[in-house]
Design a protein around this motif. Structure first.
Motif, short mmCIF file in Angstrom:
data_model
loop_
_atom_site.label_atom_id
_atom_site.label_comp_id
_atom_site.label_asym_id
_atom_site.label_seq_id
_atom_site.Cartn_x
_atom_site.Cartn_y
_atom_site.Cartn_z
N ARG A 47 -10.35 1.75 -8.59
CA ARG A 47 -8.94 1.51 -8.34
C ARG A 47 -8.63 1.65 -6.85
O ARG A 47 -7.83 0.91 -6.29
N LEU A 48 -9.27 2.60 -6.19
CA LEU A 48 -9.09 2.76 -4.75
C LEU A 48 -9.53 1.50 -4.02
O LEU A 48 -8.83 1.00 -3.13
N SER B 20 -3.31 4.04 -7.53
CA SER B 20 -2.55 4.17 -8.77
C SER B 20 -1.78 2.88 -9.03
O SER B 20 -2.20 2.01 -9.80
N ASP B 21 -0.67 2.70 -8.35
CA ASP B 21 0.22 1.56 -8.62
C ASP B 21 -0.36 0.22 -8.23
O ASP B 21 -0.34 -0.74 -9.00
N ILE B 22 -0.88 0.12 -7.00
CA ILE B 22 -1.34 -1.17 -6.49
C ILE B 22 -2.51 -1.69 -7.33
O ILE B 22 -2.67 -2.89 -7.55
N ALA B 23 -3.33 -0.77 -7.84
CA ALA B 23 -4.49 -1.15 -8.64
C ALA B 23 -4.13 -1.55 -10.07
O ALA B 23 -4.97 -2.07 -10.80
N SER B 24 -2.87 -1.34 -10.45
CA SER B 24 -2.45 -1.65 -11.82
C SER B 24 -2.22 -3.15 -12.01
O SER B 24 -1.79 -3.85 -11.09
N GLU B 25 -2.49 -3.63 -13.21
CA GLU B 25 -2.23 -5.02 -13.53
C GLU B 25 -0.74 -5.32 -13.52
O GLU B 25 -0.33 -6.48 -13.42
N CYS C 263 7.44 3.07 -11.98
CA CYS C 263 7.93 1.89 -12.69
C CYS C 263 7.53 0.64 -11.94
O CYS C 263 7.03 0.69 -10.82
N TYR C 264 7.76 -0.51 -12.58
CA TYR C 264 7.60 -1.81 -11.94
C TYR C 264 8.82 -2.66 -12.27
O TYR C 264 9.21 -2.73 -13.43
#
Length: 306
Positions: free
Chosen positions: A26-27, A134-139, A277-278
């Motif tokens: 994820r990093l 965390s967030d940036i790596a999320s779909e 959140c997104y």
């Protein structure tokens, strides 16, 4: 306030982990996003370290932070993720070093402790925004969340309107002041310490995740008894993800908010997509802001200077 300088294409930024351990895949994904922004990325020496629920021992995480603050080639520091542990290094941070080398500091959640400590010890404006591991790596990471990083490259005023998300007025009015706060549970953890959050004349922003209504009730009650709500110029209520009762009977989150905010004399508005959140709208903490419940807007001045 002390403002960091805006980034330029080709600048080098650091990614370090002052709290919980990171997932390496994820990093890498998050770092790739930052490189696509035209930045060089230098990883902290201990960014991939693991010490229980921490990303390395306190002295290792602190050393990474101090090294990146002192390095003149590093123009900004973006924290890899939250979790737990940022508060453990707060007392040992060299705040004079930060004041002498003001630069972009970006993160949220557990990083709230560092935002509060750094701002109140140095006057530096810092950024509450999504993080690489965390967030940036999320779909689920979306274009609007990604756009928030653009404010690091030029002086950009944020104007949050209902086009982004529906907003609910809990108490009417207009107020202007520095925007402060972050994760509610971390704000609570500053109380009674030398880094206790100062809300006098400020717009207090709060958000959290995985906290049921009675827990949020208890934290807001503590803020109330500590005088933090009545001293605030206004209150900006961000996202409270997964704040659903796990057992009945229970008050709703809305009932809890109405109990603590409905009788205040300052403006209070909820529904802001800021937090876990997104989209996750990034905001500069410490920058001057205006909350207007009649127009249903939040204006925040630019967090960088050229």
């Amino acid at each position: 306030m002390l403002y960091p300088k805006a980034l330029q294409q080709g600048d080098t930024i650091a990614v370090i982990a002052p709290a919980g351990p990171v997932d390496k895949e994820r990093l890498d994904k998050g770092v790739s996003f930052l490189k696509e922004k035209g930045l060089y990325v230098e990883l902290g020496k201990h960014v991939k370290a693991v010490h229980g629920y921490l990303a390395g021992r306190d002295e290792e995480r602190l050393a990474d932070f101090h090294q990146m603050v002192a390095d003149p080639m590093i123009k900004g520091i973006i924290f890899a993720r939250g979790g737990y542990g940022a508060g453990r290094i707060a007392a040992d941070i060299d705040y004079e070093l930060i004041r002498a080398n003001p630069k972009i500091i970006w993160g949220y959640s557990d990083i709230t402790y560092l935002h509060t400590a750094v701002r109140q010890q140095t006057g530096l404006v810092t950024f509450h925004g999504p993080m690489p591991a965390s967030d940036i790596a999320s779909e689920e990471f979306d274009a609007l969340s990604a756009k928030g990083f653009d404010q690091l490259f030029r002086e950009t005023e944020l104007c949050y309107r209902e086009e982004i998300s529906p907003l609910q007025v809990l108490n009417g009015g207009v107020a202007t002041g520095p925007l402060v706060g972050g994760n509610l549970s971390l704000i609570i953890s500053t109380l009674g310490t030398r880094y206790e959050i100062d809300t006098r004349g400020k717009l207090l922003f709060i958000e959290d995740i995985d906290e049921v209504p009675y827990r949020i009730d208890g934290m807001l009650n503590q803020l109330k008894l500590a005088g933090k709500l009545e001293h605030a110029a206004g209150i900006v209520v961000g996202d409270f993800a997964k704040a659903v009762p796990k057992k009945e009977p229970s008050l709703s989150l809305q009932e809890v908010f109405e109990h603590y905010f409905g009788k205040l004399t300052c403006p209070v508005m909820s529904g802001f997509k800021i937090g876990h959140c997104y989209p996750h709208i990034a905001i500069p903490l410490g920058a001057k802001a205006t909350l207007n419940t009649y127009q249903k807007t939040l204006h925040v001045e630019a967090g960088v200077r050229r």
